[in-house]
Write a protein that holds these residues in place. Sequence first.
Motif, PDB file in Angstrom:
ATOM      1  N   ASN A 144       0.739  -1.205  -0.009  1.00 11.23           N
ATOM      2  CA  ASN A 144       0.048   0.102   0.184  1.00 11.23           C
ATOM      3  C   ASN A 144       0.835   1.275   0.242  1.00 11.23           C
ATOM      4  OD1 ASN A 144      -2.488   1.355   0.033  1.00 11.23           O
ATOM      5  ND2 ASN A 144      -2.366   1.462   2.371  1.00 11.23           N
ATOM      6  N   LEU A 145       1.779   1.393  -0.985  1.00 11.72           N
ATOM      7  CA  LEU A 145       2.813   2.241  -0.825  1.00 11.72           C
ATOM      8  C   LEU A 145       2.260   3.649  -1.654  1.00 11.72           C
ATOM      9  CD1 LEU A 145       5.853   0.148  -2.025  1.00 11.72           C
ATOM     10  CD2 LEU A 145       5.417   1.098   0.472  1.00 11.72           C
ATOM     11  N   ASP A 146       2.938   4.769  -1.171  1.00 10.97           N
ATOM     12  CA  ASP A 146       2.418   6.034  -1.831  1.00 10.97           C
ATOM     13  C   ASP A 146       3.794   6.475  -3.102  1.00 10.97           C
ATOM     14  OD1 ASP A 146       0.096   6.872  -0.376  1.00 10.97           O
ATOM     15  OD2 ASP A 146       1.707   6.457   1.324  1.00 10.97           O
ATOM     16  N   ILE A 147       4.864   5.739  -2.596  1.00  7.02           N
ATOM     17  CA  ILE A 147       6.304   6.206  -3.545  1.00  7.02           C
ATOM     18  C   ILE A 147       6.832   5.153  -3.765  1.00  7.02           C
ATOM     19  CG2 ILE A 147       8.656   7.512  -3.346  1.00  7.02           C
ATOM     20  CD1 ILE A 147       7.141   9.787  -2.051  1.00  7.02           C
ATOM     21  N   ALA A 148       7.303   4.866  -4.951  1.00 10.27           N
ATOM     22  CA  ALA A 148       8.166   3.957  -5.574  1.00 10.27           C
ATOM     23  C   ALA A 148       9.426   4.619  -6.021  1.00 10.27           C
ATOM     24  CB  ALA A 148       7.401   2.931  -6.613  1.00 10.27           C
ATOM     25  N   LEU A 149      10.541   4.337  -5.405  1.00  8.19           N
ATOM     26  CA  LEU A 149      11.924   5.009  -5.618  1.00  8.19           C
ATOM     27  C   LEU A 149      12.608   3.814  -6.733  1.00  8.19           C
ATOM     28  CD1 LEU A 149      14.294   7.051  -5.648  1.00  8.19           C
ATOM     29  CD2 LEU A 149      14.753   6.015  -3.291  1.00  8.19           C
ATOM     30  N   GLY A 150      13.479   4.337  -7.535  1.00  7.60           N
ATOM     31  CA  GLY A 150      14.088   3.259  -8.214  1.00  7.60           C
ATOM     32  C   GLY A 150      15.061   3.970  -9.355  1.00  7.60           C
ATOM     33  N   GLY A 151      16.005   3.385  -9.897  1.00  6.56           N
ATOM     34  CA  GLY A 151      16.838   3.879 -11.398  1.00  6.56           C
ATOM     35  C   GLY A 151      15.628   3.788 -12.339  1.00  6.56           C
ATOM     36  N   MET A 152      16.230   4.390 -13.351  1.00  3.66           N
ATOM     37  CA  MET A 152      15.528   4.754 -14.436  1.00  3.66           C
ATOM     38  C   MET A 152      15.241   3.212 -15.252  1.00  3.66           C
ATOM     39  SD  MET A 152      14.011   7.555 -15.628  1.00  3.66           S
ATOM     40  CE  MET A 152      13.984   7.426 -17.270  1.00  3.66           C
ATOM     41  N   ASP A 153      16.036   2.284 -14.802  1.00  5.25           N
ATOM     42  CA  ASP A 153      15.971   0.994 -15.462  1.00  5.25           C
ATOM     43  C   ASP A 153      14.606   0.148 -14.854  1.00  5.25           C
ATOM     44  OD1 ASP A 153      17.266   0.967 -12.931  1.00  5.25           O
ATOM     45  OD2 ASP A 153      18.245  -0.724 -13.399  1.00  5.25           O
ATOM     46  N   GLN A 154      14.011   0.818 -13.958  1.00  5.68           N
ATOM     47  CA  GLN A 154      13.010   0.037 -13.046  1.00  5.68           C
ATOM     48  C   GLN A 154      11.646   0.804 -13.555  1.00  5.68           C
ATOM     49  OE1 GLN A 154      13.255  -2.542 -11.147  1.00  5.68           O
ATOM     50  NE2 GLN A 154      15.334  -2.357 -12.098  1.00  5.68           N
ATOM     51  N   ARG A 155      11.667   1.879 -14.309  1.00  9.71           N
ATOM     52  CA  ARG A 155      10.527   2.567 -15.015  1.00  9.71           C
ATOM     53  C   ARG A 155       9.318   1.688 -15.328  1.00  9.71           C
ATOM     54  NH1 ARG A 155       8.138   5.247 -19.217  1.00  9.71           N
ATOM     55  NH2 ARG A 155       7.494   7.487 -18.688  1.00  9.71           N
ATOM     56  N   LYS A 156       9.616   0.841 -16.080  1.00  8.20           N
ATOM     57  CA  LYS A 156       8.559  -0.053 -16.777  1.00  8.20           C
ATOM     58  C   LYS A 156       7.814  -0.720 -15.566  1.00  8.20           C
ATOM     59  CE  LYS A 156       9.900  -1.189 -21.429  1.00  8.20           C
ATOM     60  NZ  LYS A 156      10.297  -1.967 -22.449  1.00  8.20           N
ATOM     61  N   ALA A 157       8.227  -1.002 -14.555  1.00 12.88           N
ATOM     62  CA  ALA A 157       7.545  -1.813 -13.419  1.00 12.88           C
ATOM     63  C   ALA A 157       6.602  -0.871 -12.767  1.00 12.88           C
ATOM     64  CB  ALA A 157       8.366  -2.374 -12.490  1.00 12.88           C
ATOM     65  N   HIS A 158       7.301   0.356 -12.417  1.00 15.53           N
ATOM     66  CA  HIS A 158       6.224   1.617 -11.914  1.00 15.53           C
ATOM     67  C   HIS A 158       5.344   1.859 -12.576  1.00 15.53           C
ATOM     68  CE1 HIS A 158      10.253   2.447  -9.587  1.00 15.53           C
ATOM     69  NE2 HIS A 158       9.693   1.420  -8.993  1.00 15.53           N
ATOM     70  N   MET A 159       5.505   2.091 -14.167  1.00 17.00           N
ATOM     71  CA  MET A 159       4.555   2.437 -15.138  1.00 17.00           C
ATOM     72  C   MET A 159       3.471   1.396 -15.191  1.00 17.00           C
ATOM     73  SD  MET A 159       5.074   5.541 -15.767  1.00 17.00           S
ATOM     74  CE  MET A 159       5.792   5.427 -14.216  1.00 17.00           C
ATOM     75  N   LEU A 160       3.800   0.024 -15.144  1.00 15.61           N
ATOM     76  CA  LEU A 160       2.787  -1.041 -14.974  1.00 15.61           C
ATOM     77  C   LEU A 160       1.860  -1.039 -13.796  1.00 15.61           C
ATOM     78  CD1 LEU A 160       1.814  -3.505 -16.491  1.00 15.61           C
ATOM     79  CD2 LEU A 160       3.843  -5.065 -15.382  1.00 15.61           C
ATOM     80  N   GLU A 161       2.536  -0.892 -12.593  1.00 15.87           N
ATOM     81  CA  GLU A 161       1.817  -0.586 -11.443  1.00 15.87           C
ATOM     82  C   GLU A 161       0.727   0.374 -11.647  1.00 15.87           C
ATOM     83  OE1 GLU A 161       0.266   0.581  -7.780  1.00 15.87           O
ATOM     84  OE2 GLU A 161       1.418   1.891  -9.022  1.00 15.87           O
ATOM     85  N   ARG A 162       1.169   1.642 -12.263  1.00 17.92           N
ATOM     86  CA  ARG A 162       0.055   2.568 -12.202  1.00 17.92           C
ATOM     87  C   ARG A 162      -1.016   2.230 -13.237  1.00 17.92           C
ATOM     88  NH1 ARG A 162       1.379   7.715 -10.644  1.00 17.92           N
ATOM     89  NH2 ARG A 162       0.244   8.626 -12.546  1.00 17.92           N
ATOM     90  N   GLU A 163      -0.739   1.510 -14.120  1.00 16.88           N
ATOM     91  CA  GLU A 163      -1.641   1.000 -15.253  1.00 16.88           C
ATOM     92  C   GLU A 163      -2.688  -0.017 -14.465  1.00 16.88           C
ATOM     93  OE1 GLU A 163      -0.077  -0.716 -18.512  1.00 16.88           O
ATOM     94  OE2 GLU A 163       1.281   0.843 -18.766  1.00 16.88           O
ATOM     95  N   VAL A 164      -1.984  -0.946 -13.498  1.00 18.77           N
ATOM     96  CA  VAL A 164      -2.746  -2.141 -13.242  1.00 18.77           C
ATOM     97  C   VAL A 164      -3.741  -1.240 -12.140  1.00 18.77           C
ATOM     98  CG1 VAL A 164      -2.637  -3.861 -11.584  1.00 18.77           C
ATOM     99  CG2 VAL A 164      -1.117  -3.832 -13.773  1.00 18.77           C
ATOM    100  N   ALA A 165      -2.966  -0.432 -11.105  1.00 22.45           N
ATOM    101  CA  ALA A 165      -3.679   0.106 -10.124  1.00 22.45           C
ATOM    102  C   ALA A 165      -5.083   0.876 -10.651  1.00 22.45           C
ATOM    103  CB  ALA A 165      -2.892   0.962  -9.467  1.00 22.45           C
ATOM    104  N   GLU A 166      -4.907   1.368 -11.525  1.00 23.65           N
ATOM    105  CA  GLU A 166      -5.962   2.110 -12.307  1.00 23.65           C
ATOM    106  C   GLU A 166      -7.221   1.313 -12.595  1.00 23.65           C
ATOM    107  OE1 GLU A 166      -7.041   5.844 -15.524  1.00 23.65           O
ATOM    108  OE2 GLU A 166      -5.068   5.176 -14.947  1.00 23.65           O
ATOM    109  N   LYS A 167      -6.664   0.114 -13.167  1.00 25.91           N
ATOM    110  CA  LYS A 167      -7.823  -1.086 -13.636  1.00 25.91           C
ATOM    111  C   LYS A 167      -8.391  -1.644 -12.612  1.00 25.91           C
ATOM    112  CE  LYS A 167      -5.545  -1.941 -17.993  1.00 25.91           C
ATOM    113  NZ  LYS A 167      -4.681  -3.094 -18.869  1.00 25.91           N
ATOM    114  N   LEU A 168      -7.787  -1.897 -11.379  1.00 20.24           N
ATOM    115  CA  LEU A 168      -8.122  -2.609 -10.194  1.00 20.24           C
ATOM    116  C   LEU A 168      -8.763  -1.848  -9.011  1.00 20.24           C
ATOM    117  CD1 LEU A 168      -5.617  -5.571  -9.991  1.00 20.24           C
ATOM    118  CD2 LEU A 168      -7.866  -5.660 -11.146  1.00 20.24           C
ATOM    119  N   GLY A 169      -8.415  -0.381  -9.143  1.00 16.96           N
ATOM    120  CA  GLY A 169      -8.926   0.273  -7.919  1.00 16.96           C
ATOM    121  C   GLY A 169      -7.921   0.464  -6.835  1.00 16.96           C
ATOM    122  N   PHE A 170      -6.836   0.193  -7.257  1.00 18.22           N
ATOM    123  CA  PHE A 170      -5.639   0.300  -6.122  1.00 18.22           C
ATOM    124  C   PHE A 170      -5.094   1.754  -6.106  1.00 18.22           C
ATOM    125  CE2 PHE A 170      -5.591  -4.350  -6.323  1.00 18.22           C
ATOM    126  CZ  PHE A 170      -6.040  -4.756  -5.393  1.00 18.22           C
TER     127      PHE A 170
END
Length: 362
Positions: A175-201
């Motif tokens: 239940n995080l508010d912030i995800a910190l990571g290098g630019m190589d982790q961008r796809k995972a964070h963007m995927l979370e934002r996509e999924v969260a919008e679909k599932l209501g997280f």
Amino acid sequence: MWLLDIETKLRIATRCTEEIVTMDELRRLLESGGGVGYLGFEPSGIFHIGWLVWAFKFKDLVDIGFKMKLLAATWHAWINDKLGGDMELIRWAANHVAEVLNALGLEGRYELVYAEDLVRDPDYWSKLLRVAKVVSLARVKRALTIMGRKASEAETDFSKLIYPLMQVTDIIYMNLDIALGGMDQRKAHMLEREVAEKLGFKKVVAIHTPLIPSLEGAGRMDFKSLERDEYYMHIKMSKSKPQSAIFITDSDEEIRSKIRRAYCPPRTIEGNPIMAIAKYIIFRGEEKEFVVERPPKYGGTITFWSYEELEKSYVEGKLHPLDLKNAVAEYLIRVVRPLRERIVSSPSAKKLIEEIMKHVTR
């Protein structure tokens, strides 16, 4: 630090970052009093100076009031075939990274979480399956660059496809508010934002730090044809290539030697690891004294007070690469030496480091 105004906190949170998704969401978090953030790392080797970039940013976020979690992604490292799949070594490598953060002044100021703490809860796997239900196979394959893999590698090992889903689930489950990571982790964070919008997280705010390029340079590869995430996978410092990185266990002379051999073309900033070290490790978005000692016949000692001043001088050819390298090496030694002395403090610690390096360089 909690007495700082919002603008100051925002400046600290965003300095030495490459991307914030989104700035408005980050501002709202700060205005509401902060939140919970995390940095997930794969315990797969000895801490190198490229990781200092996110470590300093992790500390920044703690300093301005965020409750930060450090996720030791032990299961993820096992899936990714790190350290020979030896979970005991993987866990030791996780503790090693935590010890470095403690040495940077963070001891007792963050929560260390292990992947096994998450995966033993059935609710974690329930959330992972919900994530998987709304993500296509093609989308998961595209995210494999977060683990330094190509999409084709999932053809022979299906477990690799679980990795991106786990990274998304880690964020949702905690239940995080912030995800910190290098630019190589961008796809995972963007995927979370996509999924969260679909599932209501909750959609996580992503803070992405730059990557220090390999000391060996990018070589002759044509990077124009690569996606951004693949580009970062190819150019960054790597634990698996000891000559491409400076480890916090390196001796003073090893640091000097690696810096002297490093790629550092005159007047060039792009892909230059020495200038990147100066920008993200020496100055870190602040004004400070950086002294470059030179013989009088080459202009004498010169002092820079900002990275912008240093870059201007270098691009104009007023600072020779060798003089820059010598100054950067001595500064790095002052940063690394206290960390090394704390980490390599016993014969048993030295033995474990040697064992890890054997696996990393195979």
